[in-house]
Design an enzyme around this catalytic site. Structure first.
Site, PDB file in Angstrom:
ATOM      1  CD  GLU A   1      -3.484  10.172  -0.016  1.00 16.66           C
ATOM      2  OE1 GLU A   1      -2.747   9.607  -0.827  1.00 16.66           O
ATOM      3  OE2 GLU A   1      -4.431   9.612   0.566  1.00 16.66           O
TER       4      GLU A   1
ATOM      5  CB  CYS B   1      -8.526   0.510  -1.528  1.00 20.00           C
ATOM      6  SG  CYS B   1      -8.526   0.536   0.278  1.00 20.00           S
TER       7      CYS B   1
ATOM      8  CB  CYS C   1      -0.958   0.007   1.186  1.00 17.28           C
ATOM      9  SG  CYS C   1      -2.246  -1.246   1.035  1.00 17.28           S
ATOM     10  CG  ASP C   2      -1.425   4.312   0.012  1.00 12.61           C
ATOM     11  OD1 ASP C   2      -1.808   4.879  -1.005  1.00 12.61           O
ATOM     12  OD2 ASP C   2      -2.191   3.711   0.776  1.00 12.61           O
TER      13      ASP C   2
ATOM     14  CB  SER D   1      -6.780   9.737  -1.833  1.00 12.68           C
ATOM     15  OG  SER D   1      -7.070   8.400  -2.146  1.00 12.68           O
TER      16      SER D   1
END
Length: 556
Positions: free
Chosen positions: A442, A191, A119-120, A468
């Site tokens: 974000e 996600c 993630c991210d 985001s």
């Protein structure tokens, strides 16, 4: 072997005694030592399955003749960190991850590495570390979440945030929100839309640092476990052939990533991370160059939140390689770049057909002839601002309206949810940049509130913070220079007319040069919001968003 520095010869007898303390056999020490960087934790849904991925990688490494050794990397869940002080700690972890991984790999002299992010910020952080350490390295992510299903329609995290906005607008009941809450995120994984995590995992394939399917095979599929085993095996092949990250992540590979970014409609955060990765290989990445790439790159995918399709659909349609193959029909890629497969980009994508034209538009029938991202410049953003053009409503591509000015995210959210923002407004959120935040938060909460209240086709939002990948609408971030260093966004006053022209890549404030000069003379820097701890050190070293928010030692 590089690891001979810690295991071979009389001088290394003390070192070997410590390996003995680990229960390591002589046979294991005779093999290459392969560090497996595990981002596993129990707070990030995209990371809760990484223990299984890591075990599969270990098996692959051992099967191919290496000795796997696991060490950790941190990771923040941006969704859980959203909308409060925790978001100040998201982007900043990218550099912590890169630095700590570099420290572990160099201190223990691993011969090769397998990076297991999801993630991210830990995807770009580990890519940055890979470029620095430059030993044979393969990436295998934890994979995307399956889309949720609410009332017969596929949904994802952005739908959840927008549901809260709809509730504020009175168009959704508390019971409706609870149904979304229970159904939008049904599995482990990153996600399910083309948000930052999936954008960077897909671009890792394009960069040549991950095997086919790394960005798209769902987290819950057994195919993901098989991919992890193959990654473990492949790093040993790279070790034997001495193929290293800087052989793979070249200038041409970065340009390939930017090109596919445009076709996929990736998160605007990629315009922070690609420059930072490029910096690690010594490439000067000017974000305005993205417009040259965008001008010749068709947008082929409208994945959530830009459209109704999800990463699982992209996987079934042929994945990232199928998108690349479409682009290659017009010669838009550098196909001679080396990859972790030991083959070139051209060899990898040959024969990867588009299996679903409703998910991946054919090259001769794109959503648009230009790419999914655009960099806007003008007297409000001399060094640029970034917008996800593919997620902007047609009627907002050109917009002019009065500025509604807020000096932090919280004040803007209160105004939006309080009904104080009306059609035509341009919401300005400043002092949220890399230095000013600090940490460049974000803005998913305000953009989702705008969308959820039905204002996304009439209200724009600009910020020196970021968005985001789940944000949609006329949301322009990374405004540079940021307010904290005296950028023009710091000089905007309530009611000033802001002019946005995405097709012409312009962002202007309708205020005379003389008036802006008067305001600049009266402007004074603000006291730092944070004066202790990591955030204070970060704020002292970080550069602007247009440079990827990289860290540099301040000049005396």
């Amino acid at each position: 072997m590089r690891s001979d520095a810690v295991k071979t010869g009389m001088q290394q007898a003390p070192h070997r005694s410590l390996f003995n303390a680990l229960g390591m056999t002589k046979e294991e020490l005779e093999r290459p030592l392969v560090g497996i960087v595990s981002s596993y934790n129990e707070i990030v849904p995209g990371h809760m399955n990484l223990d299984k991925i890591v075990e599969a990688v270990k098996m692959g490494v051992a099967m191919a003749g290496g000795t796997p050794i696991v060490f950790p990397a941190i990771a923040v869940c941006d969704g859980i960190a959203m909308g409060h002080i925790g978001m100040k700690y998201s982007l900043v972890t990218r550099d912590l991850i890169a630095d700590s991984t570099e420290a572990m790999a160099m201190a223990h002299q691993f011969d090769a590495l397998v990076m297991v992010p999801n993630c991210d910020k830990n995807v770009p952080g580990l890519l940055m570390a890979a470029a620095r350490i430059n030993v044979p390295t393969v990436f295998v992510s934890g994979g995307p979440m399956l889309a949720g299903k609410v009332k017969g329609c596929k949904r994802s995290l952005s739908s959840m945030f927008e549901a809260v906005g709809a509730y504020s607008a009175g168009t959704m009941t508390a019971e409706d929100v609870e149904e979304f809450e229970n159904k939008t995120c049904p599995t482990c994984g990153s996600c399910s839309g083309m948000y930052t995590a999936n954008s960077m995992n897909c671009l890792t394939e394009v960069l040549g640092m991950g095997l086919k399917g790394n960005g798209t095979i769902p987290a819950v599929y057994s195919e993901r476990i098989k991919l992890a085993k193959h990654a473990g095996m492949q790093v040993m092949e790279m070790y034997r052939r001495n193929i290293r990250p800087r052989d793979i992540m070249t200038k041409e590979a970065i340009l390939n990533a930017l090109t596919v970014d445009m076709a996929l409609g990736c998160s605007t955060n990629s315009m922070l991370h690609l420059p930072a990765i490029a910096h690690e290989i010594g490439m000067d990445f000017d974000i305005t160059f993205a417009n040259e790439i965008s001008a010749k790159t068709p947008n082929l995918c409208h994945l959530a939140p830009a459209g109704p399709t999800y990463i699982e659909d992209l996987n079934e349609a042929g994945g990232v390689y199928a998108v690349m193959n479409e682009l290659n029909k017009k010669g838009l890629l550098y196909t001679d770049c080396m990859t972790v497969t030991g083959k070139t980009v051209g060899e990898n994508i040959a024969g990867c057909v588009n299996k679903d034209p409703s998910v991946i538009r054919p090259i001769d029938n794109p959503y648009s002839q230009t790419g999914g991202l655009a960099v806007l410049t003008g007297n409000l953003a001399p060094d640029g601002g970034v917008v996800k053009r593919s997620a902007v409503a047609e009627e907002m591509m050109v917009h002019e309206g009065p500025a509604r000015v807020f000096d932090c995210e919280e004040d803007a959210i209160a105004a939006i949810k309080g009904g104080k923002i009306v059609p035509g407004d341009v919401v300005v959120i400043r002092y949220e940049g890399p230095k000013g935040g600090p940490g460049m938060r974000e803005m998913l909460n305000p953009t989702s509130a705008i969308a959820g209240m039905g204002l996304d086709s009439t209200v724009a939002l600009i910020t020196d913070g970021r968005f985001s990948g789940a944000s949609r609408g006329a949301s322009i971030g990374h405004i540079s220079p940021e307010a904290a260093v005296g950028g023009p966004i710091a000089l905007v006053e309530e009611g000033d007319i802001i002019k946005i022209n995405i097709p012409e890549e312009r962002l202007e404030i309708a205020v005379s040069d003389e008036e802006m000069a008067r305001r600049r003379a009266a402007w004074k820097p603000r006291e730092p919001k944070v004066t202790t701890g990591y955030l204070a050190r970060y704020a002292a070293m970080v550069t602007s968003g247009n440079r990827g928010a990289i860290l540099e030692i301040p000049k005396k």
